[in-house]
Write a protein that holds these residues in place. Structure first.
Motif, PDB file in Angstrom:
ATOM      1  N   THR A  11       3.793  67.304  -5.165  1.00 29.69           N
ATOM      2  CA  THR A  11       3.798  65.968  -4.560  1.00 29.69           C
ATOM      3  C   THR A  11       2.461  65.684  -3.891  1.00 29.69           C
ATOM      4  OG1 THR A  11       6.196  66.074  -4.238  1.00 29.69           O
ATOM      5  CG2 THR A  11       4.985  64.472  -2.900  1.00 29.69           C
ATOM      6  N   MET A  21      13.207  71.939 -11.279  1.00 32.11           N
ATOM      7  CA  MET A  21      13.352  72.813 -10.101  1.00 32.11           C
ATOM      8  C   MET A  21      14.702  72.605  -9.418  1.00 32.11           C
ATOM      9  SD  MET A  21       9.609  73.144  -8.367  1.00 32.11           S
ATOM     10  CE  MET A  21       8.515  71.959  -9.118  1.00 32.11           C
ATOM     11  N   TRP A  45      11.174  74.701  -3.158  1.00 27.39           N
ATOM     12  CA  TRP A  45      10.900  73.555  -2.276  1.00 27.39           C
ATOM     13  C   TRP A  45       9.400  73.463  -1.995  1.00 27.39           C
ATOM     14  CZ3 TRP A  45      14.188  69.853  -1.967  1.00 27.39           C
ATOM     15  CH2 TRP A  45      15.552  70.115  -2.048  1.00 27.39           C
ATOM     16  N   TRP A  66       5.732  64.905 -12.719  1.00 29.52           N
ATOM     17  CA  TRP A  66       6.307  65.234 -11.406  1.00 29.52           C
ATOM     18  C   TRP A  66       7.830  65.123 -11.448  1.00 29.52           C
ATOM     19  CZ3 TRP A  66       9.305  62.321  -8.114  1.00 29.52           C
ATOM     20  CH2 TRP A  66       9.494  62.827  -6.835  1.00 29.52           C
ATOM     21  N   MET A 113       7.651  71.987  -4.982  1.00 34.45           N
ATOM     22  CA  MET A 113       7.826  70.526  -5.048  1.00 34.45           C
ATOM     23  C   MET A 113       6.888  69.824  -4.075  1.00 34.45           C
ATOM     24  SD  MET A 113      11.772  69.521  -5.750  1.00 34.45           S
ATOM     25  CE  MET A 113      12.761  70.898  -5.277  1.00 34.45           C
ATOM     26  N   CYS A 137      10.182  68.343 -10.907  1.00 36.49           N
ATOM     27  CA  CYS A 137      11.103  68.384  -9.761  1.00 36.49           C
ATOM     28  C   CYS A 137      12.553  68.423 -10.222  1.00 36.49           C
ATOM     29  CB  CYS A 137      10.841  67.202  -8.828  1.00 36.49           C
ATOM     30  SG  CYS A 137       9.284  67.359  -7.929  1.00 36.49           S
ATOM     31  N   SER A 138      12.873  67.715 -11.289  1.00 35.61           N
ATOM     32  CA  SER A 138      14.244  67.753 -11.831  1.00 35.61           C
ATOM     33  C   SER A 138      14.593  69.154 -12.319  1.00 35.61           C
ATOM     34  CB  SER A 138      14.400  66.755 -12.974  1.00 35.61           C
ATOM     35  OG  SER A 138      14.217  65.450 -12.510  1.00 35.61           O
ATOM     36  N   GLY A 164       8.740  77.884 -10.200  1.00 36.29           N
ATOM     37  CA  GLY A 164       8.237  76.529  -9.962  1.00 36.29           C
ATOM     38  C   GLY A 164       7.082  76.205 -10.881  1.00 36.29           C
TER      39      GLY A 164
END
Length: 192
Positions: free
Chosen positions: A159, A135, A152, A128, A155, A132-133, A69
């Motif tokens: 966020t 991940m 998760w 971000w 992310m 996230c894409s 991550g």
């Protein structure tokens, strides 16, 4: 023992600065503008190396961890903020070694400050989205939800950082300027 991917993330960060420094050195100190441009154009290759290594690590059976991550977040931040970071460094080196104008400083107040804060947060939003894409792509590559739980959490963390940044800077400065504008209107109305 340190995970190899952590070492690679650190190496990529160092590599980014080395390539950037070499490009600026070639451009301004050695006066080799074409070589400088080529080196500066190579800075995104550092991100490609990290992405390929991260995917390879997961494809070879590794379990997705917070390090994966972190690699995705690094990639997103590098893509979203890389150009402005390069411009920041370029202005300073050009001023110091090539007689360029003084570096542009961010505005301290007013609507210019509000626009600046929203623009910087917009870069975060891009970072971000990329992180996230990536991940989600890594989750797809692994294909087993049990092996990707840590992503998760990453992310969620990024966020939360975005929400804090949004409220603490762009929203705060926007509200502050609106209040100042309202007060100025009230003072003007009382003076009439």
């Amino acid at each position: 023992m340190v995970e190899p991917l952590v070492v690679l993330i650190v190496a990529c960060e160092i590599g980014f600065w080395v390539v950037l420094g070499a490009g600026l050195l070639a451009r301004y100190v050695l006066r080799m503008r074409r070589l400088g441009a080529v080196l500066l154009a190579c800075t995104p290759l550092v991100d490609v190396v990290l992405l390929v290594a991260t995917v390879f690590d997961l494809r070879s059976g590794g379990e997705a961890s917070s390090v994966h991550g972190l690699a995705a977040i690094y990639l997103g931040v590098s893509v979203a903020f890389g150009h402005s970071l390069m411009r920041w460094a370029d202005q300073r080196v050009a001023h110091r070694f090539a007689g360029g104008p003084p570096p542009v400083k961010p505005p301290k107040h007013g609507l210019a400050k509000v626009r600046h804060e929203w623009r910087e947060w917009g870069k975060f939003a891009v970072a971000w989205a990329i992180a996230c894409s990536v991940m989600l792509l890594l989750m797809y590559v692994v294909g087993t939800p049990e092996r990707t739980q840590a992503l998760w959490g990453q992310m969620g963390s990024i966020t939360l950082v975005g929400v804090i940044w949004l409220l603490g800077w762009p929203v705060y400065h926007t509200v502050t300027e609106l209040v100042k504008g309202r007060r100025a209107e009230e003072v003007a109305e009382k003076g009439e």
